[in-house]
Design an enzyme around this catalytic site. Structure first.
Site, PDB file in Angstrom:
ATOM      1  N   GLU A  29       1.114  -1.018  -0.270  1.00  0.00           N
ATOM      2  CA  GLU A  29      -0.188  -0.178  -0.079  1.00  0.00           C
ATOM      3  C   GLU A  29       0.733   1.430   0.102  1.00  0.00           C
ATOM      4  OE1 GLU A  29      -1.183   1.689   3.059  1.00  0.00           O
ATOM      5  OE2 GLU A  29      -0.322   0.029   4.661  1.00  0.00           O
ATOM      6  N   LYS A 161      -4.168  -1.229  14.203  1.00  0.00           N
ATOM      7  CA  LYS A 161      -3.268  -0.518  14.692  1.00  0.00           C
ATOM      8  C   LYS A 161      -3.810  -0.159  16.299  1.00  0.00           C
ATOM      9  CE  LYS A 161      -3.608   2.419  11.577  1.00  0.00           C
ATOM     10  NZ  LYS A 161      -4.209   2.729  10.027  1.00  0.00           N
TER      11      LYS A 161
HETATM   12  N1  PSU Z   1      -0.570   1.030   8.620  1.00  0.00           N
HETATM   13  C1  PSU Z   1       0.427   1.999   9.006  1.00  0.00           C
HETATM   14  N2  PSU Z   1       0.107   3.057   8.448  1.00  0.00           N
HETATM   15  C2  PSU Z   1      -0.499   3.705   8.165  1.00  0.00           C
HETATM   16  C3  PSU Z   1      -1.837   2.980   7.792  1.00  0.00           C
HETATM   17  C4  PSU Z   1      -1.788   1.961   7.820  1.00  0.00           C
HETATM   18  O1  PSU Z   1       1.559   1.300   9.914  1.00  0.00           O
HETATM   19  O2  PSU Z   1      -0.699   4.909   7.857  1.00  0.00           O
HETATM   20  C5  PSU Z   1      -3.008   3.478   6.895  1.00  0.00           C
HETATM   21  C6  PSU Z   1      -3.594   2.851   5.803  1.00  0.00           C
HETATM   22  O3  PSU Z   1      -3.549   3.091   4.634  1.00  0.00           O
HETATM   23  C7  PSU Z   1      -4.982   2.354   6.205  1.00  0.00           C
HETATM   24  C8  PSU Z   1      -5.387   3.409   7.014  1.00  0.00           C
HETATM   25  O4  PSU Z   1      -5.258   1.387   5.200  1.00  0.00           O
HETATM   26  O5  PSU Z   1      -4.067   4.034   7.616  1.00  0.00           O
HETATM   27  C9  PSU Z   1      -6.310   3.747   7.591  1.00  0.00           C
HETATM   28  O6  PSU Z   1      -6.810   5.018   7.595  1.00  0.00           O
HETATM   29  P1  PSU Z   1      -8.388   5.157   8.092  1.00  0.00           P
HETATM   30  O7  PSU Z   1      -8.657   4.982   9.547  1.00  0.00           O
HETATM   31  O8  PSU Z   1      -8.779   6.653   8.778  1.00  0.00           O
HETATM   32  O9  PSU Z   1      -9.624   4.473   7.534  1.00  0.00           O
END
Ligand code: PSU
Ligand code: MN
Length: 311
Positions: A29, A161
């Site tokens: 990603e 996370k």
């Molecule tokens: N994991 C990481 N760093 C990130 C992300 C995930 O270590 O920046 C990103 C991923 O792309 C994930 C996004 O899909 O954060 C999720 O964002 P949200 O909670 O707004 O959906």
């Protein structure tokens, strides 16, 4: 706005070749590059992840939007462009139309990358931590969960996370029929920490078993992803008790500053990195590489299985 725009997929020459020759591919990603990590660590990490995938005999496909085109696989120059882009978009599935019609640059989230993989027929994907149900607002549910519910592929992460409501996130995955494989563990990893105290669906400890499990899942008629949760390497792990007060503090600051929606995850990751004086970022980098390695091994095992079936 250009209203006649369709999705334009740009496959890199390496990815085209790999798809033709049926060699293993690992999708990577790019929101982690555009929004998750600061410069210059973001570009370094992108290169390191690609190298790690290659070392395990697979081809890396970093996925991102450049000028409104969806790139599957970036060359080094394109990686550099993305890592240094001014105000890149954070692209989940609902942002595809906007980034295309604006002809903009953007990093794809887990969900956005999975949607791209569906178009390119890529089955294995490595990320850091998936999004999930946020703590402060149970209505802020990452589109990552929706993508996991509907796109059949193997997604390797280090758990969700830790800034999230992990029990709620796991409940949601259960509702959406997404099995959670603990890689060599019974305990759902919490990104910076190896443990959350929560259960996984199954504990598997080698790539071949993960592939067989995923095949059994899809052969049972399901269209959901299989989530592989790979704990952060021990040397870089941070204990839950050390992380929790920091996460609480960062979450409180986000609430006080009215930060929500797409901005919330990047804000929390950055604040936590500041509050741990970079220790959390080191854990983040380490787990990303660890996941790239495992995903490449799984992609290799998947190809071997499929070739055997074709023979
Ligand atoms: N994991 C990481 N760093 C990130 C992300 C995930 O270590 O920046 C990103 C991923 O792309 C994930 C996004 O899909 O954060 C999720 O964002 P949200 O909670 O707004 O959906
Ligand atoms: Mn959100």
């Amino acid at each position: 706005m250009n209203i006649s725009k369709n999705l334009s997929l740009v496959l890199s020459s390496k990815i085209s070749r790999s798809l033709q020759r049926y060699t293993p591919i690992v999708a990577l990603e790019s929101t982690v590059l555009t929004h998750g990590l600061p410069r210059p660590q973001n570009l370094q990490l992108a290169r390191d992840m690609e190298r790690t995938v290659r070392e395990e005999g697979a081809t890396p496909a970093t996925i991102a939007f450049l000028d409104g085109h969806l790139h599957i696989g970036l060359n080094d120059q394109e990686l550099e462009r993305l890592a240094n882009a001014e105000e890149p978009y954070k692209v989940g599935p609902r942002d595809f139309a906007r980034v295309i019609t604006d002809e903009a640059n953007g990093g794809t989230t887990v969900a956005g990358t999975m949607l791209a993989c569906k178009h390119a027929n890529i089955k294995v994907f490595a990320t850091g931590g998936i999004g999930g149900v946020h703590r402060e607002s149970s209505f802020d549910i990452s589109a990552d969960l929706q993508a996991l519910a509907t796109i059949p592929m193997i997604v390797v992460c280090a758990g969700a996370k830790a800034i999230l409501d992990l029990p709620a996130t796991l409940e949601y995955l259960e509702t959406m029929s997404v099995p959670v494989v603990g890689y060599g563990t019974d305990d759902f990893p919490a990104f910076y920490s190896r443990e959350s105290g929560l259960d996984v669906s199954v504990n598997l400890d080698n790539p071949q078993d993960v592939v067989e499990f995923a095949k059994a899942h899809w052969n049972a008629g399901l269209q959901s992803a299989v989530l592989v949760a790979n704990p952060v390497p021990l040397a870089d792990a941070i204990s839950k008790s050390e992380m929790e007060p920091i996460i609480e503090k960062a979450s409180k600051e986000a609430r006080q500053n009215g930060i929500h929606g797409q901005a919330l995850t990047p804000f929390l990751l950055q604040r936590i990195s500041e509050l741990t004086t970079g220790k959390s970022m080191r854990a983040n980098l380490s787990l990303l590489l660890n996941n790239a390695r495992l995903a490449a091994q799984i992609a290799g095992a998947l190809r071997t299985t499929e070739k055997r079936k074709l023979a």
